[in-house]
Design a protein around this motif. Structure first.
Motif, PDB file in Angstrom:
ATOM      1  N   ASP A 172       0.842  -1.197   0.000  1.00 41.28           N
ATOM      2  CA  ASP A 172       0.000   0.000   0.000  1.00 41.28           C
ATOM      3  C   ASP A 172       0.883   1.255   0.000  1.00 41.28           C
ATOM      4  O   ASP A 172       0.575   2.248  -0.659  1.00 41.28           O
ATOM      5  CB  ASP A 172      -0.918   0.003   1.234  1.00 41.28           C
ATOM      6  CG  ASP A 172      -2.308   0.527   0.903  1.00 41.28           C
ATOM      7  OD1 ASP A 172      -2.411   1.377   0.015  1.00 41.28           O
ATOM      8  OD2 ASP A 172      -3.278   0.107   1.543  1.00 41.28           O
ATOM      9  N   LEU A 188      -0.514  -9.984  -1.892  1.00 42.32           N
ATOM     10  CA  LEU A 188      -1.919  -9.563  -2.032  1.00 42.32           C
ATOM     11  C   LEU A 188      -2.528 -10.162  -3.311  1.00 42.32           C
ATOM     12  O   LEU A 188      -1.845 -10.324  -4.319  1.00 42.32           O
ATOM     13  CB  LEU A 188      -1.984  -8.033  -2.093  1.00 42.32           C
ATOM     14  CG  LEU A 188      -3.387  -7.425  -2.180  1.00 42.32           C
ATOM     15  CD1 LEU A 188      -4.161  -7.620  -0.887  1.00 42.32           C
ATOM     16  CD2 LEU A 188      -3.321  -5.922  -2.497  1.00 42.32           C
ATOM     17  N   HIS A 237      -3.134 -12.880   1.001  1.00 41.66           N
ATOM     18  CA  HIS A 237      -4.133 -11.901   1.451  1.00 41.66           C
ATOM     19  C   HIS A 237      -5.134 -11.693   0.315  1.00 41.66           C
ATOM     20  O   HIS A 237      -4.798 -11.091  -0.703  1.00 41.66           O
ATOM     21  CB  HIS A 237      -3.403 -10.598   1.806  1.00 41.66           C
ATOM     22  CG  HIS A 237      -4.307  -9.489   2.245  1.00 41.66           C
ATOM     23  ND1 HIS A 237      -3.835  -8.219   2.497  1.00 41.66           N
ATOM     24  CD2 HIS A 237      -5.635  -9.431   2.481  1.00 41.66           C
ATOM     25  CE1 HIS A 237      -4.836  -7.438   2.864  1.00 41.66           C
ATOM     26  NE2 HIS A 237      -5.946  -8.152   2.849  1.00 41.66           N
ATOM     27  N   MET A 270     -13.207  -5.170   1.229  1.00 40.89           N
ATOM     28  CA  MET A 270     -12.780  -3.787   0.955  1.00 40.89           C
ATOM     29  C   MET A 270     -13.936  -2.802   1.167  1.00 40.89           C
ATOM     30  O   MET A 270     -15.088  -3.127   0.920  1.00 40.89           O
ATOM     31  CB  MET A 270     -12.236  -3.676  -0.467  1.00 40.89           C
ATOM     32  CG  MET A 270     -11.528  -2.366  -0.710  1.00 40.89           C
ATOM     33  SD  MET A 270     -10.303  -2.468  -1.999  1.00 40.89           S
ATOM     34  CE  MET A 270     -11.299  -2.480  -3.453  1.00 40.89           C
ATOM     35  N   THR A 318     -11.114   1.705   3.804  1.00 45.60           N
ATOM     36  CA  THR A 318     -10.413   1.915   2.531  1.00 45.60           C
ATOM     37  C   THR A 318     -10.304   3.377   2.133  1.00 45.60           C
ATOM     38  O   THR A 318      -9.296   3.807   1.576  1.00 45.60           O
ATOM     39  CB  THR A 318     -11.147   1.112   1.423  1.00 45.60           C
ATOM     40  OG1 THR A 318     -11.182  -0.253   1.843  1.00 45.60           O
ATOM     41  CG2 THR A 318     -10.487   1.230   0.080  1.00 45.60           C
ATOM     42  N   HIS A 326      -7.166  -1.969   8.952  1.00 46.09           N
ATOM     43  CA  HIS A 326      -6.349  -1.364   7.897  1.00 46.09           C
ATOM     44  C   HIS A 326      -6.967   0.013   7.624  1.00 46.09           C
ATOM     45  O   HIS A 326      -7.989   0.120   6.948  1.00 46.09           O
ATOM     46  CB  HIS A 326      -6.434  -2.275   6.666  1.00 46.09           C
ATOM     47  CG  HIS A 326      -5.744  -1.763   5.446  1.00 46.09           C
ATOM     48  ND1 HIS A 326      -4.604  -2.346   4.933  1.00 46.09           N
ATOM     49  CD2 HIS A 326      -6.053  -0.746   4.602  1.00 46.09           C
ATOM     50  CE1 HIS A 326      -4.246  -1.711   3.838  1.00 46.09           C
ATOM     51  NE2 HIS A 326      -5.102  -0.720   3.614  1.00 46.09           N
TER      52      HIS A 326
HETATM   53  O1  KIV Z   1      -7.407  -0.051   1.561  1.00 42.65           O
HETATM   54  C1  KIV Z   1      -7.769  -1.212   1.305  1.00 42.65           C
HETATM   55  O2  KIV Z   1      -8.937  -1.569   1.368  1.00 42.65           O
HETATM   56  C2  KIV Z   1      -6.734  -2.148   0.899  1.00 42.65           C
HETATM   57  C3  KIV Z   1      -7.139  -3.576   0.819  1.00 42.65           C
HETATM   58  C4  KIV Z   1      -6.459  -4.281  -0.300  1.00 42.65           C
HETATM   59  C5  KIV Z   1      -6.903  -4.247   2.137  1.00 42.65           C
HETATM   60  O3  KIV Z   1      -5.598  -1.780   0.734  1.00 42.65           O
END
Ligand code: KIV
Ligand code: ZN
Length: 506
Positions: free
Chosen positions: A13, A72, A96, A140, A170, A201
Motif C-alpha cells: 500500500d 496480495l 491476502h 474492501m 479503505t 487497515h
Molecule cells: O485499503 C484497502 O482496502 C486495501 C485492501 C487491499 C486491504 O488496501
C-alpha cells in the motif's frame, strides 16, 4: 499483556502512493530493515499487478526469514495462483485475498450482488487455503458496508479457512467511535470469530488512521496494518511508528505490547524516506525533525531540569542518536566508523573506505559534519554503488547576463567516457539537456526540489527529481555541497532507475 501483531504494508500500500515506485534492490533493502525493526508480517507486494512486483515479492520471500511474507490477491483465481507462485519459497507465507463489500463498490464497480460476492469470497479463500494454512481476507470498503453483511462474509470466509480477517477503512471515512463499534460488533455477532485474528487497515483521508487503529485495538483487534512514515494510497495509511509508540508510551492505558525494536524506528523512517523520495514533514510525530526539538524558552528550561517535564518519550527509544557530536576535518577513521555504528550503519572494508574518503572531502568543504550530513553522504554512496551511468565531470556557466551553459562528462556502463554540452533557460535546465544528449531516453521532468540538509551556507543540498516515462514515475536523488552537482546526480539517478526498470521489463 496481549500482543498487537504489526503487519507492515509499506512495500504494497505504501508503494501505491503516487510517485513512490521502488526498484527490486530498494524493496529488498527496506524488507531487510523491516525484519530488523521486528515487524511480524511484511506485505511485500501485489504479485499479479506487474512482473516487477512479482519478482520483488519472490525475492523478499526467498531472502527474509523471520517475518511472515504476504502477497496480495484479488478474489480471482489468477491472482491467488500468482501470489502463491511469488511467496511459495517463504519460510512463513501468507496470501491476502480481498474483494469489495460495500453496496457503493458492488453497484458501481463490480456490478455484482451481495450473494455473488459472498460466494466468490468463500471460494477464493478456499482456493488460497489449498496453497497455505495462513490466509487473510479483507472486505474492501468495510467502513461503508452494512455491518450485518460484513458479519455474514466474515463468518463464511472463516469457515472456508481464513485465519485473519482484516477490516479496511479503505477511503479513510470512519470516525473512531464508529469504527471501534464495528470491531466490537464483529466480536459479538460473528459466531466463529474466535478462530481468526481480527485486523484493521485504516487510511488517513481525514487524518484519523492512527486514531481509528488505536480505537480498534482498544476494542479487541489484534493486528494493525500500517506503513513507515504513514505513506500510502492518497493521504496514506496509519503510521507504524505512531501506533507502536502510542502502544509503548501508553502501556498503562492500553495494556498491550508489540514485538517492534523501537530503536530501529528512526533508521527505518530515514531509509524509506530516502528510497521513496517522500520527505517526512518536520512536525511529523515520532520521526519528524522537530518531534523532539524544544523551541520555547520555558520548555527548554523544563527539559534541562528534567526531560519528563515536556518529553513523553526519550528520543533514544526510537533510535534518534543521543549525542549531537559533530565531526570535522581532523576526525579520524576510527571516530567516523564509531559515529556510523551509532547511527546504525555497519560498513566495513571497501564500503567504509569509500565512505571515509567522501567524509574527508566533505569535511574539507564544511567545518562541522553533523549526523544528518553523514546520513546524506552514506545515502549518496549507496546510490553511487548501484549506478548505470556515473557523473564524472560537470562545468556550468550562468548568471544574469550570460547564457546558461553546461558541459557534462559521464562514464557509461561499459566504462567509456562520453561528453557533451547544452544551453538552457537556467543552469539546471542546461545540465539536464546536456545529460539528455548523452543518455537518450524520452522522459518528462515532473518535480524538482532542493533542500538543505543542515543549517548554514555551507550545507549539503539534497535534490529530488521525479521524471515520468510511459506513465511511470521514477525518483532520483543527489546530494552535494554544490546544488547544481546535486541536481545532475539526481537527474542521472532518476535516469539510471528508469533504465534499470526498462531492462528488467525486457
Ligand atoms: O485499503 C484497502 O482496502 C486495501 C485492501 C487491499 C486491504 O488496501
Ligand atoms: Zn489500503
Amino acid at each position: 499483556m496481549d500482543k498487537v501483531i504489526i503487519f507492515d504494508t509499506t512495500l504494497r500500500d505504501g508503494e501505491q502512493a503516487a510517485g513512490g515506485t521502488l526498484n527490486l534492490q530498494e524493496k529488498l533493502e527496506i524488507a531487510r530493515q523491516l525484519e530488523k525493526l521486528g515487524v511480524d508480517i511484511i506485505e511485500a507486494g501485489f504479485p499479479v499487478s506487474s512482473p516487477g512486483d512479482f519478482e520483488a515479492v519472490r525475492l523478499i520471500a526467498k531472502e527474509i526469514c523471520t517475518p511472515i511474507i504476504c502477497g496480495l490477491a484479488r478474489a480471482v483465481p489468477q491472482d491467488i495462483d500468482r501470489a502463491w507462485e511469488a511467496i511459495k519459497e517463504a519460510k512463513h507465507p501468507r496470501i491476502h485475498v480481498f474483494i469489495s463489500a460495500s453496496d457503493i463498490h458492488l453497484g458501481y464497480q463490480l456490478k455484482k450482488s451481495r450473494e455473488e460476492v459472498l460466494q466468490t469470497a468463500r471460494e477464493m479463500v478456499a482456493r488460497a487455503k489449498n496453497y497455505t494454512e495462513d490466509v487473510e481476507f479483507s472486505p474492501m470498503d468495510a467502513s461503508r458496508t452494512e455491518p450485518g453483511y460484513i458479519y455474514q462474509i466474515l463468518e463464511a470466509v472463516i469457515d472456508a479457512g481464513a485465519t485473519t480477517v482484516n477490516i479496511p477503512d479503505t477511503v479513510g471515512y470512519a470516525m473512531p467511535d464508529e469504527f471501534g463499534g464495528l470491531i466490537e460488533g464483529i466480536f459479538q455477532k460473528v459466531p466463529n470469530i474466535n478462530r481468526a485474528v481480527v485486523s484493521v487497515h485504516c487510511h488517513n483521508d481525514l487524518g484519523l488512521a492512527v486514531a481509528n487503529s488505536l480505537e480498534s485495538v482498544w476494542r479487541g483487534a489484534r493486528q494493525v496494518e500500517c506503513t513507515i512514515n504513514g505513506i500510502g494510497e492518497r493521504a496514506g495509511n496509519a503510521s507504524l511508528e505512531e501506533i507502536v509508540m502510542a502502544i509503548k508510551t501508553r502501556q498503562d492505558f492500553l495494556n498491550l505490547t508489540t514485538s517492534i525494536d523501537t530503536k530501529q524506528i528512526y533508521k527505518t523512517s530515514r531509509l524509506v524516506s530516502e528510497l521513496t523520495g517522500f520527505t517526512v514533514q518536520p512536525n511529523k510525530a515520532i520521526v519528524g525533525a522537530n518531534a523532539f526539538r524544544h523551541e520555547s524558552g520555558i520548555h527548554q528550561d523544563g527539559v534541562i531540569k528534567m526531560p519528563i517535564t515536556y518529553e513523553i518519550m526519550d528520543p533514544r527509544t526510537v533510535g534518534i542518536p543521543a549525542s549531537s557530536l559533530v565531526l570535522g576535518k581532523l576526525s579520524g577513521r576510527h571516530a567516523f566508523a564509531e559515529r556510523l555504528a551509532e547511527l546504525g550503519y555497519s560498513l566495513s572494508g571497501e564500503d567504509l573506505n569509500r565512505a571515509f574518503a567522501a567524509f574527508k572531502e566533505l569535511a574539507d568543504k564544511k567545518r562541522k559534519v553533523t549526523d544528518r550530513d553523514i546520513e546524506s553522504l552514506i545515502a549518496e554512496e549507496l546510490r553511487a554503488s548501484s549506478e548505470v551511468y556515473h557523473l564524472d565531470r560537470l562545468q556550468v556557466s550562468c548568471g544574469d547576463r550570460g547564457i546558461p551553459t553546461a558541459a557534462v562528462r559521464l562514464v557509461t556502463p561499459d566504462g567509456r567516457v562520453i561528453a557533451d554540452a547544452a544551453l538552457g533557460t537556467g543552469p539546471v535546465d542546461a545540465v539536464c539537456k546536456a545529460i539528455n544528449r548523452l543518455i537518450d531516453v524520452p522522459n518528462v521532468l515532473t518535480e524538482f526540489t532542493v533542500k538543505s540538509v543542515t543549517e548554514g551556507i555551507d550545507a549539503i543540498g539534497e535534490v529530488l527529481i521525479r521524471i515520468e516515462s510511459e506513465g511511470v514515475t521514477y525518483t532520483g536523488r543527489g546530494a552535494d555541497t554544490d546544488i547544481i552537482v546535486s541536481s545532475a546526480k539526481a537527474y542521472i539517478n532518476a535516469l539510471n532507475r528508469l533504465l534499470a526498470a526498462k531492462k528488467m521489463a525486457g
